[in-house]
Design a protein around this motif. Structure first.
Motif, PDB file in Angstrom:
ATOM      1  N   GLY A 286      36.649 -58.105 -45.096  1.00 33.18           N
ATOM      2  CA  GLY A 286      37.482 -59.036 -45.852  1.00 33.18           C
ATOM      3  C   GLY A 286      38.649 -58.355 -46.530  1.00 33.18           C
ATOM      4  O   GLY A 286      39.765 -58.873 -46.545  1.00 33.18           O
ATOM      5  N   GLY A 287      38.407 -57.171 -47.099  1.00 34.52           N
ATOM      6  CA  GLY A 287      39.491 -56.434 -47.740  1.00 34.52           C
ATOM      7  C   GLY A 287      40.579 -56.038 -46.762  1.00 34.52           C
ATOM      8  O   GLY A 287      41.772 -56.141 -47.052  1.00 34.52           O
ATOM      9  N   LEU A 288      40.175 -55.605 -45.557  1.00 35.26           N
ATOM     10  CA  LEU A 288      41.159 -55.241 -44.532  1.00 35.26           C
ATOM     11  C   LEU A 288      41.959 -56.464 -44.077  1.00 35.26           C
ATOM     12  O   LEU A 288      43.161 -56.365 -43.814  1.00 35.26           O
ATOM     13  N   ILE A 289      41.301 -57.616 -43.999  1.00 30.70           N
ATOM     14  CA  ILE A 289      42.009 -58.848 -43.623  1.00 30.70           C
ATOM     15  C   ILE A 289      43.044 -59.197 -44.689  1.00 30.70           C
ATOM     16  O   ILE A 289      44.172 -59.607 -44.381  1.00 30.70           O
ATOM     17  N   CYS A 290      42.668 -59.035 -45.968  1.00 33.40           N
ATOM     18  CA  CYS A 290      43.619 -59.290 -47.061  1.00 33.40           C
ATOM     19  C   CYS A 290      44.860 -58.419 -46.908  1.00 33.40           C
ATOM     20  O   CYS A 290      45.997 -58.894 -47.034  1.00 33.40           O
ATOM     21  N   LEU A 291      44.656 -57.130 -46.656  1.00 30.24           N
ATOM     22  CA  LEU A 291      45.780 -56.214 -46.517  1.00 30.24           C
ATOM     23  C   LEU A 291      46.636 -56.560 -45.308  1.00 30.24           C
ATOM     24  O   LEU A 291      47.873 -56.464 -45.359  1.00 30.24           O
ATOM     25  N   ALA A 292      46.003 -56.982 -44.216  1.00 30.02           N
ATOM     26  CA  ALA A 292      46.763 -57.371 -43.030  1.00 30.02           C
ATOM     27  C   ALA A 292      47.648 -58.577 -43.327  1.00 30.02           C
ATOM     28  O   ALA A 292      48.810 -58.637 -42.909  1.00 30.02           O
ATOM     29  N   GLY A 293      47.107 -59.542 -44.080  1.00 29.39           N
ATOM     30  CA  GLY A 293      47.902 -60.707 -44.440  1.00 29.39           C
ATOM     31  C   GLY A 293      49.080 -60.363 -45.328  1.00 29.39           C
ATOM     32  O   GLY A 293      50.173 -60.904 -45.173  1.00 29.39           O
ATOM     33  N   VAL A 294      48.861 -59.433 -46.284  1.00 24.32           N
ATOM     34  CA  VAL A 294      49.955 -58.989 -47.143  1.00 24.32           C
ATOM     35  C   VAL A 294      51.052 -58.342 -46.300  1.00 24.32           C
ATOM     36  O   VAL A 294      52.249 -58.583 -46.498  1.00 24.32           O
ATOM     37  N   ALA A 295      50.644 -57.515 -45.324  1.00 19.73           N
ATOM     38  CA  ALA A 295      51.627 -56.850 -44.462  1.00 19.73           C
ATOM     39  C   ALA A 295      52.460 -57.870 -43.695  1.00 19.73           C
ATOM     40  O   ALA A 295      53.681 -57.736 -43.577  1.00 19.73           O
ATOM     41  N   VAL A 296      51.823 -58.914 -43.187  1.00 21.08           N
ATOM     42  CA  VAL A 296      52.552 -59.962 -42.463  1.00 21.08           C
ATOM     43  C   VAL A 296      53.512 -60.688 -43.396  1.00 21.08           C
ATOM     44  O   VAL A 296      54.672 -60.939 -43.050  1.00 21.08           O
ATOM     45  N   SER A 297      53.058 -61.013 -44.595  1.00 23.81           N
ATOM     46  CA  SER A 297      53.887 -61.793 -45.520  1.00 23.81           C
ATOM     47  C   SER A 297      55.092 -61.015 -46.017  1.00 23.81           C
ATOM     48  O   SER A 297      56.089 -61.613 -46.440  1.00 23.81           O
ATOM     49  N   ARG A 298      55.031 -59.674 -46.001  1.00 20.50           N
ATOM     50  CA  ARG A 298      56.135 -58.874 -46.515  1.00 20.50           C
ATOM     51  C   ARG A 298      57.202 -58.583 -45.473  1.00 20.50           C
ATOM     52  O   ARG A 298      58.237 -58.001 -45.782  1.00 20.50           O
TER      53      ARG A 298
END
Length: 322
Positions: A286-298
């Protein structure tokens, strides 16, 4: 006495300046993540209102001292609606109801509900600030929220939540989103330090009814709990809210909200390193998914300016927070 912020303090997003805004956002994420560790200790000795007041008092004193040293004075009159609104919603209401809500529900449930906040922030920013909703931002937030749900499910207990706790956490998410969106326009009329200092002061005044409880509980609280409360005021409040305001002035509310989805991943890492709490495999995923989403949003689309034009125009150029 009212002083006019310097050109450096009120520089528009276009002069956001290379590494500074991303570094400010990163500092906020790390310090807000560390707050969960401190709240765990302080919350055992202090009630929700007393903990919020003690944290805000420490934050206000720290910020006030820095403001005096820098001789920045008061923000302009146009900033005060945003200062008062964010002070009441974000510094005051949010901190009290979140502390209360986390006593009624388990940490996983609280994390899932409060993480609705960045989504509400993006929607309110688009509606009230005209920031737009680029597809990459929406996609990244959807991915990050899914990660937050995974983290929450992996941490959730059984039968430990209440309807009151769920409602309190939802109210905290609403106060968080509303406070940020109200704060953003104020940053055009004052420096991040000014807006944060007086917002924190407004929140402190709103929490003064808890003074008697704070004094009573401080007399019996262990030193470690009191030190954690002071830490919450100095670092996750005074420093982190200032770096947040600095970065927020240089990007959209939606993108800043998406950045906070990195917090759950950092909390998992800190709990592992500092508390020797080995995370479950599902929590790590779940933590890795959160970071992946942040990377996409930025990130930004390179050739779709016509599609994402309104939101991209609201963001800083290459040197700003992305």
């Amino acid at each position: 006495m009212t002083t006019t912020p310097t050109a450096h303090d009120t520089a528009p997003a276009a002069s956001g300046g290379g590494w500074r805004a991303p570094a400010a956002a990163g500092t906020t994420v790390i310090l807000w993540a560390s707050a969960f560790v401190s709240i765990r200790s302080a919350g055992e000795a202090y009630s929700p209102g007393a903990l919020a007041l003690g944290r805000l008092l420490a934050g206000t004193l720290t910020l006030g001292a820095i403001l005096l040293v820098r001789r920045e004075g008061l923000p302009s009159r146009a900033a005060w609606p945003g200062v008062i609104g964010s002070g009441l919603l974000w510094f005051g209401l949010y901190m009290v109801v979140l502390n209360w809500g986390e006593q009624q529900v388990d940490a996983g449930t609280a994390a899932m509900i409060v993480n609705v906040g960045p989504i509400l922030m993006a929607l309110l920013g688009a509606w009230l600030l005209g920031e737009g909703l680029p597809r990459r931002l929406l996609t990244g937030m959807a991915v990050s929220f899914a990660g937050a749900v995974v983290v929450g499910l992996s941490m959730s207990g059984h039968g430990s939540s209440s309807v009151l706790g769920v409602l309190l956490c939802l109210l905290a998410a609403l106060a968080y989103a509303g406070g940020v969106v109200i704060q953003k326009p104020a940053l055009r009329h004052g420096s991040p330090l000014q807006i944060t200092t007086f917002g924190c002061l407004i929140g402190t005044v709103a929490c003064l009814p808890f003074t008697g409880v704070l004094v009573s509980e401080a007399a019996d609280a262990p030193v470690s709990a009191t030190l954690n409360m002071i830490y919450l005021g100095v670092f996750p409040t005074a420093l982190a809210f200032t770096t947040w305001a600095y970065a927020l002035a240089r990007t959209t509310a939606g993108r800043m909200g998406a950045t906070t989805y990195a917090v759950p991943a950092v909390v998992v890492l800190m709990s592992w390193l500092l508390l020797d709490e080995v995370p479950a495999p599902l929590t790590v995923v779940g933590g890795l998914i959160c970071l992946a989403g942040v990377a996409v949003s930025r990130t930004r689309a390179r050739s779709r300016g016509a599609v994402d034009g309104p939101a991209v125009a609201a963001d800083p150029p290459e040197g700003g927070l992305r």
